[in-house]
Scaffold this motif. Structure first.
Motif, PDB file in Angstrom:
ATOM      1  N   ALA A 168       0.914  -1.286   0.109  1.00 46.51           N
ATOM      2  CA  ALA A 168       0.069  -0.157  -0.010  1.00 46.51           C
ATOM      3  C   ALA A 168       0.910   1.346   0.171  1.00 46.51           C
ATOM      4  CB  ALA A 168      -0.868   0.136   1.208  1.00 46.51           C
ATOM      5  N   GLY A 169       0.428   2.370  -0.649  1.00 40.76           N
ATOM      6  CA  GLY A 169       1.165   3.478  -0.702  1.00 40.76           C
ATOM      7  C   GLY A 169       0.253   4.649  -0.094  1.00 40.76           C
ATOM      8  N   ASP A 170       1.025   5.717   0.190  1.00 38.55           N
ATOM      9  CA  ASP A 170       0.541   6.879   1.057  1.00 38.55           C
ATOM     10  C   ASP A 170      -0.682   7.478   0.174  1.00 38.55           C
ATOM     11  OD1 ASP A 170       2.107   6.380   3.321  1.00 38.55           O
ATOM     12  OD2 ASP A 170       3.579   7.850   2.622  1.00 38.55           O
ATOM     13  N   LEU A 171      -0.534   7.558  -1.224  1.00 33.74           N
ATOM     14  CA  LEU A 171      -1.400   8.299  -2.050  1.00 33.74           C
ATOM     15  C   LEU A 171      -2.317   7.340  -2.817  1.00 33.74           C
ATOM     16  CD1 LEU A 171       0.747  11.253  -3.568  1.00 33.74           C
ATOM     17  CD2 LEU A 171      -1.499  11.415  -1.947  1.00 33.74           C
TER      18      LEU A 171
ATOM     19  N   LEU B  36      10.251  18.384   8.241  1.00 38.16           N
ATOM     20  CA  LEU B  36      10.525  17.531   7.137  1.00 38.16           C
ATOM     21  C   LEU B  36       9.270  16.720   7.063  1.00 38.16           C
ATOM     22  CD1 LEU B  36      14.404  16.865   7.812  1.00 38.16           C
ATOM     23  CD2 LEU B  36      13.373  18.453   6.239  1.00 38.16           C
ATOM     24  N   ASP B  37       9.140  15.923   5.766  1.00 33.98           N
ATOM     25  CA  ASP B  37       8.186  14.962   5.612  1.00 33.98           C
ATOM     26  C   ASP B  37       8.576  14.101   4.405  1.00 33.98           C
ATOM     27  OD1 ASP B  37       5.836  13.495   6.293  1.00 33.98           O
ATOM     28  OD2 ASP B  37       4.605  14.667   5.101  1.00 33.98           O
ATOM     29  N   THR B  38       7.897  12.708   4.794  1.00 32.58           N
ATOM     30  CA  THR B  38       8.205  11.877   3.482  1.00 32.58           C
ATOM     31  C   THR B  38       7.075  11.411   2.947  1.00 32.58           C
ATOM     32  OG1 THR B  38       8.767  10.052   4.880  1.00 32.58           O
ATOM     33  CG2 THR B  38      10.585  11.551   4.223  1.00 32.58           C
ATOM     34  N   VAL B  39       6.951  10.931   1.862  1.00 34.92           N
ATOM     35  CA  VAL B  39       5.676  10.297   1.370  1.00 34.92           C
ATOM     36  C   VAL B  39       6.111   8.818   0.411  1.00 34.92           C
ATOM     37  CG1 VAL B  39       3.829  10.313  -0.280  1.00 34.92           C
ATOM     38  CG2 VAL B  39       4.523  12.394   1.046  1.00 34.92           C
ATOM     39  N   GLU B  40       5.518   7.807   0.734  1.00 29.21           N
ATOM     40  CA  GLU B  40       6.278   6.450   0.101  1.00 29.21           C
ATOM     41  C   GLU B  40       5.249   6.383  -0.976  1.00 29.21           C
ATOM     42  OE1 GLU B  40       8.856   5.358   0.675  1.00 29.21           O
ATOM     43  OE2 GLU B  40       9.566   6.330   2.374  1.00 29.21           O
ATOM     44  N   LEU B  41       5.658   6.081  -2.275  1.00 33.48           N
ATOM     45  CA  LEU B  41       4.839   5.581  -3.414  1.00 33.48           C
ATOM     46  C   LEU B  41       5.521   4.668  -4.046  1.00 33.48           C
ATOM     47  CD1 LEU B  41       5.304   9.492  -5.011  1.00 33.48           C
ATOM     48  CD2 LEU B  41       3.573   8.553  -3.609  1.00 33.48           C
ATOM     49  N   PRO B  42       4.847   3.414  -3.662  1.00 36.94           N
ATOM     50  CA  PRO B  42       5.100   2.024  -4.336  1.00 36.94           C
ATOM     51  C   PRO B  42       4.870   2.154  -5.960  1.00 36.94           C
ATOM     52  CG  PRO B  42       3.805   1.898  -2.387  1.00 36.94           C
ATOM     53  CD  PRO B  42       3.723   3.350  -2.542  1.00 36.94           C
TER      54      PRO B  42
END
Length: 231
Positions: free
Chosen positions: A89-92, A218-224
């Protein structure tokens, strides 16, 4: 009694003798007869029955072996399907994401969203993500400025700066910082992309002081990413 006529005793003796003769004849007849053997089929001997039973058992064993061999051959010749790694699963995946990031006694709230289908993204796809950031909490009369915004991507082998914005942009309510990020596709075997964002803030020490201290958020978004089917 006239002469030559048998008396009662003579008649009785003759009757007993006749009965005895009849019984002897019946016994002789019974001794000469044989009952049919109902344990065998007509016209078959005991050896024939044993042979027939053996043939039936052998036929059943051969049929069972043929069936088992057929099933084994079918399993052996079944085509193999190449396995594609499962996509996490991805953040978006839902199309949008909201993050609340602490910044002293305030919170920077960042909204991310995309009009594309994030669940179908591959490494080669161009990706567009929009974001908007605003501040919540603290004193509304204290000025908060964004002096630098930067966004980078990392696919595990390549790190790239995709956006950088320098200036002094008001972030005090009701103002917000909004931008759009274009992430170009690349011929890469990567199975995930990490988007990192950075906000450099200047926060006024007190209302009207015109003196500031710096905070970095700071922030990060994971995109599989989907993998191409190897077959």
């Amino acid at each position: 009694m006239p002469e030559g006529t048998p008396g009662p005793r003579t008649s009785a003796v003759r009757t007993k003798a006749a009965r005895a003769a009849a019984l002897a004849l019946s016994a002789a007849l019974l001794a000469g007869c044989q009952l049919p053997d109902v344990s065998m089929s007509p016209g078959l001997t005991a050896d024939d029955d044993v042979a027939a039973a053996a043939e039936t058992t052998a036929a059943r064993t051969t049929a069972a072996g043929t069936t088992a061999a057929g099933l084994a051959a079918g399993a052996a010749t079944a085509p193999e399907t190449a396995e594609v790694p499962a996509r996490p699963a991805g953040d978006l995946d839902s199309g949008s994401l909201t993050r609340s990031l602490p910044a002293g006694d305030r919170t920077v709230v960042v909204d991310y969203w995309t009009t594309q289908q994030a669940t179908t993204w591959t490494a080669e796809d161009d990706k567009t993500i929009q974001l908007a950031a605003h501040v919540e909490g603290g004193d509304d009369d204290t000025e908060v400025l964004v002096t630098r915004f930067a966004a980078t991507t990392d696919d595990g082998s390549t790190r790239a700066l995709v956006a950088e914005d320098r200036g002094e942009f008001a972030l005090t309510p009701p103002f917000s910082y909004t931008t759009a990020l274009s992430l170009p596709g690349a011929a890469s075997p990567a199975d995930a992309l990490t988007l990192s964002v950075q906000f450099d803030l200047l926060v006024e020490t007190e209302p009207g002081a015109e003196r500031y201290f710096r905070q970095t958020v700071l922030d990060t978004v994971e995109l599989p990413l989907l993998q191409e089917d190897p077959s």
